[in-house]
Design a protein around this motif. Structure first.
Motif, mmCIF file in Angstrom:
data_model
loop_
_atom_site.group_PDB
_atom_site.id
_atom_site.type_symbol
_atom_site.label_atom_id
_atom_site.label_comp_id
_atom_site.label_asym_id
_atom_site.label_seq_id
_atom_site.Cartn_x
_atom_site.Cartn_y
_atom_site.Cartn_z
ATOM 1 N N UNK A 117 -16.599 -8.487 36.397
ATOM 2 C CA UNK A 117 -15.956 -9.506 37.213
ATOM 3 C C UNK A 117 -15.632 -8.950 38.585
ATOM 4 N N UNK A 118 -15.347 -9.867 39.521
ATOM 5 C CA UNK A 118 -14.965 -9.439 40.865
ATOM 6 C C UNK A 118 -13.450 -9.327 40.967
ATOM 7 N N UNK A 119 -12.965 -9.029 42.179
ATOM 8 C CA UNK A 119 -11.527 -8.836 42.365
ATOM 9 C C UNK A 119 -10.729 -10.114 42.136
ATOM 10 N N UNK A 120 -11.384 -11.278 42.171
ATOM 11 C CA UNK A 120 -10.714 -12.549 41.886
ATOM 12 C C UNK A 120 -10.874 -12.961 40.428
ATOM 13 N N UNK A 121 -11.365 -12.054 39.615
ATOM 14 C CA UNK A 121 -11.559 -12.248 38.178
ATOM 15 C C UNK A 121 -12.622 -13.303 37.833
ATOM 16 N N UNK A 122 -13.562 -13.497 38.752
ATOM 17 C CA UNK A 122 -14.713 -14.354 38.479
ATOM 18 C C UNK A 122 -15.775 -13.520 37.785
ATOM 19 N N UNK A 123 -16.355 -14.061 36.717
ATOM 20 C CA UNK A 123 -17.407 -13.345 35.995
ATOM 21 C C UNK A 123 -18.614 -13.193 36.915
ATOM 22 N N UNK A 124 -19.067 -11.957 37.102
ATOM 23 C CA UNK A 124 -20.188 -11.684 38.011
ATOM 24 C C UNK A 124 -21.480 -11.344 37.268
ATOM 25 N N UNK A 125 -21.368 -10.896 36.028
ATOM 26 C CA UNK A 125 -22.558 -10.583 35.225
ATOM 27 C C UNK A 125 -22.179 -10.673 33.759
ATOM 28 N N UNK A 126 -23.141 -11.092 32.948
ATOM 29 C CA UNK A 126 -22.942 -11.202 31.494
ATOM 30 C C UNK A 126 -23.968 -10.311 30.811
ATOM 31 N N UNK A 127 -23.575 -9.744 29.677
ATOM 32 C CA UNK A 127 -24.447 -8.804 28.982
ATOM 33 C C UNK A 127 -24.646 -9.210 27.533
ATOM 34 N N UNK A 128 -25.694 -8.639 26.940
ATOM 35 C CA UNK A 128 -26.041 -8.910 25.553
ATOM 36 C C UNK A 128 -25.878 -7.638 24.734
ATOM 37 N N UNK A 129 -25.186 -7.777 23.621
ATOM 38 C CA UNK A 129 -25.039 -6.708 22.634
ATOM 39 C C UNK A 129 -25.898 -7.100 21.440
ATOM 40 N N UNK A 130 -26.812 -6.214 21.038
ATOM 41 C CA UNK A 130 -27.722 -6.506 19.934
ATOM 42 C C UNK A 130 -27.525 -5.464 18.836
ATOM 43 N N UNK A 131 -27.340 -5.939 17.606
ATOM 44 C CA UNK A 131 -27.237 -5.071 16.421
ATOM 45 C C UNK A 131 -27.536 -5.932 15.206
ATOM 46 N N UNK A 132 -28.064 -5.346 14.132
ATOM 47 C CA UNK A 132 -28.329 -6.150 12.939
ATOM 48 C C UNK A 132 -27.057 -6.800 12.398
ATOM 49 N N UNK A 133 -25.939 -6.024 12.441
ATOM 50 C CA UNK A 133 -24.678 -6.506 11.879
ATOM 51 C C UNK A 133 -23.531 -5.879 12.666
ATOM 52 N N UNK A 134 -22.554 -6.707 13.023
ATOM 53 C CA UNK A 134 -21.339 -6.234 13.669
ATOM 54 C C UNK A 134 -20.167 -6.708 12.827
ATOM 55 N N UNK A 135 -19.397 -5.767 12.285
ATOM 56 C CA UNK A 135 -18.212 -6.106 11.493
ATOM 57 C C UNK A 135 -16.996 -5.911 12.385
ATOM 58 N N UNK A 136 -16.191 -6.962 12.515
ATOM 59 C CA UNK A 136 -14.986 -6.903 13.340
ATOM 60 C C UNK A 136 -13.797 -6.784 12.410
ATOM 61 N N UNK A 137 -13.254 -5.555 12.296
ATOM 62 C CA UNK A 137 -12.138 -5.274 11.401
ATOM 63 C C UNK A 137 -10.800 -5.136 12.118
ATOM 64 N N UNK A 138 -10.797 -5.173 13.439
ATOM 65 C CA UNK A 138 -9.559 -5.062 14.210
ATOM 66 C C UNK A 138 -8.881 -6.426 14.310
ATOM 67 N N UNK A 139 -7.561 -6.500 14.049
ATOM 68 C CA UNK A 139 -6.858 -7.782 14.177
ATOM 69 C C UNK A 139 -6.750 -8.203 15.636
ATOM 70 N N UNK A 140 -6.619 -9.513 15.844
ATOM 71 C CA UNK A 140 -6.462 -10.100 17.177
ATOM 72 C C UNK A 140 -7.644 -9.725 18.071
ATOM 73 N N UNK A 141 -8.837 -9.766 17.502
ATOM 74 C CA UNK A 141 -10.032 -9.356 18.226
ATOM 75 C C UNK A 141 -10.731 -10.507 18.916
ATOM 76 N N UNK A 142 -11.621 -10.150 19.844
ATOM 77 C CA UNK A 142 -12.410 -11.168 20.529
ATOM 78 C C UNK A 142 -13.685 -10.563 21.101
ATOM 79 N N UNK A 143 -14.668 -11.439 21.251
ATOM 80 C CA UNK A 143 -15.868 -11.142 22.024
ATOM 81 C C UNK A 143 -15.849 -12.149 23.155
ATOM 82 N N UNK A 144 -16.030 -11.652 24.406
ATOM 83 C CA UNK A 144 -15.835 -12.523 25.556
ATOM 84 C C UNK A 144 -16.972 -12.456 26.572
ATOM 85 N N UNK A 145 -17.371 -13.645 27.055
ATOM 86 C CA UNK A 145 -18.256 -13.855 28.211
ATOM 87 C C UNK A 145 -19.626 -13.193 28.103
#
Length: 197
Positions: A117-145
């Motif tokens: 993001x830029x200094x005004x918190x506007x998203x400037x680029x988005x990325x892709x995460x690739x894996x066969x399986x992603x287990x989210x075990x952390x509480x209060x978690x998120x995947x964003x933008x």
């Protein structure tokens, strides 16, 4: 040497903005990707206990990402490029984001930030995460933008998708994980959302 100095100054700005901010959740500014292939260092070394407050981990390699999502990682993992794995990944550990709620208690949070993001918190680029399986075990978690390509397994409560796409299925491993899951109107899942069989 100049790139190293800019990177250190950028990290210090991130630490100060995360530590001093009492506003609603915001992602710290991310620096311009370094010209070297060495992952940027954080100003605070990872803690060895999972219930800790830490700064952001800005990653530009698969090895740095994998370390950051472990129970010895950081509360926020921000990527600087697309990342691809041929093995299963686990986001593990309980983390405090350095902020307090209205009652003065530490706020628990774990965020995979697939964007810059830029200094005004506007998203400037988005990325892709690739894996066969992603287990989210952390509480209060998120995947964003950004985009996760693979199957997502949610074992912890209060997981969220924020302006994110899961190009695959979401499987919940327990009723609490399923009943507390949220996704905003800008998010989508291309596959099923169901209890693990």
């Amino acid at each position: 040497m100049k790139v190293k100095a800019i990177l250190i100054i950028s990290i210090l700005v991130i630490v100060l903005s995360v530590g001093c901010s009492k506003k609603a959740e915001v992602m710290p500014d991310t620096p311009t990707p370094p010209t070297t292939t060495t992952p940027p260092a954080t100003t605070t070394p990872p803690e060895t206990t999972p219930d800790v407050a830490t700064t952001a981990s800005i990653v530009d390699s698969e090895a740095a990402f994998e370390k950051a999502i472990s129970n010895e990682g950081t509360w926020i993992i921000a990527t600087l490029k697309d990342l691809s794995f041929d093995k299963d990944l686990v986001v593990d550990g309980e983390y405090k984001n350095g902020k307090k709620d209205d009652a003065g208690k530490d706020i628990i949070q774990r965020k995979v930030a697939l964007y810059t993001q830029d200094e005004d918190r506007n998203v400037t680029a988005r990325y892709t995460l690739t894996a066969p399986k992603l287990t989210f075990s952390s509480p209060m978690g998120s995947i964003e933008h950004g985009i996760f390509k693979g199957d997502l397994y949610v074992t912890a409560s209060n997981f969220q998708l924020k302006d994110a796409t899961v190009d695959g299925n979401i499987y919940f491993t327990n009723d609490e994980a399923k009943s507390t899951f949220k996704m905003d109107a800008d998010s989508k899942v291309t596959g099923v959302q169901e209890m693990e069989k």
